[in-house]
Design an enzyme around this catalytic site. Sequence first.
Site, PDB file in Angstrom:
ATOM      1  N   GLY A 192       0.829  -1.208   0.000  1.00  0.00           N
ATOM      2  CA  GLY A 192       0.000   0.000   0.000  1.00  0.00           C
ATOM      3  C   GLY A 192       0.856   1.247   0.000  1.00  0.00           C
ATOM      4  O   GLY A 192       2.024   1.225  -0.407  1.00  0.00           O
ATOM      5  N   GLY A 197       1.948   2.612   5.340  1.00  0.00           N
ATOM      6  CA  GLY A 197       3.093   1.758   5.696  1.00  0.00           C
ATOM      7  C   GLY A 197       3.691   2.176   7.044  1.00  0.00           C
ATOM      8  O   GLY A 197       4.080   1.333   7.861  1.00  0.00           O
ATOM      9  N   GLU A 214       5.647  -3.187   1.059  1.00  0.00           N
ATOM     10  CA  GLU A 214       5.702  -2.980  -0.397  1.00  0.00           C
ATOM     11  C   GLU A 214       4.963  -1.673  -0.662  1.00  0.00           C
ATOM     12  O   GLU A 214       3.729  -1.643  -0.736  1.00  0.00           O
ATOM     13  CB  GLU A 214       5.028  -4.152  -1.124  1.00  0.00           C
ATOM     14  N   CYS A 251       2.132   0.642  -8.823  1.00  0.00           N
ATOM     15  CA  CYS A 251       3.275   1.103  -8.022  1.00  0.00           C
ATOM     16  C   CYS A 251       4.557   1.166  -8.838  1.00  0.00           C
ATOM     17  O   CYS A 251       5.411   1.994  -8.579  1.00  0.00           O
ATOM     18  CB  CYS A 251       3.464   0.179  -6.833  1.00  0.00           C
TER      19      CYS A 251
END
Length: 487
Positions: A192, A197, A214, A251
């Site tokens: 996310g 995070g 991640e 991402c």
Amino acid sequence: MVDDDHVIRRSMEELRHTFRTGITKNVDWRKAQLGAILKLINENEDTLFELLQSELGKHPVESYRDEIGVVKKSIEHALSCIDQWVSPKKGRLPLLFFPASSKVMSEPLGIVLIIGSWNFPISLTLDPLVGAISAGNTVVLKPSELAPKCASFLAKTLPDYLDPRAIKVIEGGRKVSSQLLEYKWDKIFFTGSTKVGKIVMAAAAKHLTPVTLELGGKCPAIFDSLPNSDMKVATKRIAGGKWGPCSGQACIGIDYLLVEQKFASTLIEQLKKTIKRFYGDDVRNLKNLSRIVNKVHFDRLRNLLGDPAVASSIIYGGSFDEQNLIIEPTILLDPPVDAEIMTEEIFGPFLPILTLDNIEESIGFINSKPKPLALYAFTKNENFKKRILAETSSGSVTFNDTMVQFVCDNLPFGGVGQSGFGRYHGKYSFDTFSHEKAVLDRSYYFELEPRHPPWNKFKLEFLRLAYSYKYVGLVLLLLGLKKPSNS
Ligand code: NAD
């Protein structure tokens, strides 16, 4: 009303119990679970295509390329390697410890929590699950609430295929996620935003739970001069890396492009042609392009273009179809570098192109920003490649392509700095969800007396030599070797 906390507590108790029975450590059990995910995907492929189409507007080919095919490939890879992964690795020991043997054995961590993102709602949940199961863990999977149909599908279907005593799906948004984070896990694997995070890591720190994060960020692409034929291929790959995966909501999608001033116009013309061929040019009738996940993100993206200085830098696209949540592929030329579009992760179909006098300046520009998850460079200049590798830091570097690093099981996938830490895919997934236990087995045949008191000068010199490695053989032969006495 379901009491989420009660559900979480009960699920964790059951998972803890299952783990203690040792069933998940059985390699045949792990293989059966992996095979069951494969079966689930094969038997529900059409449903998955429909869900991804309705949730994110993904074409089935895109869904197969980026999600379904990715997970199937990961499972097949894990099934073909798992026997090797689980077998203990023999270690080499210093002669000093002769005779002895050593090995490194991977053991599962216990109960792991996997929190997923919405942009690849199938692969970003099932791919880490493959790693967690391969390593022998029990799992709670928390898919993103922003892809609710996919989340419900996983919650309903996984228990029909997988061992429900060991793998559970808990649906919910921020509240449920926060509740889950209150508990003590043996590992948290989070995909996310960098912002969330930090929340995950702070919650994990309370229990000293290891995390893999991640995360996201702005992934740059550098475009150096290329021969004409290579340039055509490169622009296809750039379009694929910008608009191809989930309309830029990826991402590792390209966030912005750096190019030398003198090549910019040729590149832009080629990009425009490619966009028209791939997606068409009528915003009401764009093909092969995913939609923006929801109105909130649609408005966030529209606002990025709201700044007049940014709006005036648009050289292609910029149209919005609010009803269908579609945004046209959009190119901006030299937007202000302090505008939000250049300081925040775009996560949408806008491509800012920044021009430089000399392409080597791109290194300094990239280094002025947080370390990206992926860095792309289109160049055939080997010296420039060396400089990029030596002078920048990023989760990965891909030369002359985009996105493909994600599907290579033998490459670690993960970020560095603000784009996250920890890695997965293939054996890296197995390791991420395992503890590597060092095992040393000594014999009673010899004893090196100088390691024990009473101390004297000789013992100090002996230890100096012994730790230096150089003279260990000689030392063992001439000095301290003694058959241990029983006294
Ligand atoms: P997000 O951080 O908003 O949400 C991710 C997950 O966290 C969701 O399951 C959500 O329910 C949960 N969550 C949200 N707020 C929370 C809170 N306050 N406390 C606890 N949990 C919370 O991210 P997103 O919108 O799903 O995804 C977009 C971001 O994810 C982008 O930054 C993107 O770059 C990044 N991303 C990274 C990867 C990768 O592999 N590195 C892959 C996909 C997306």
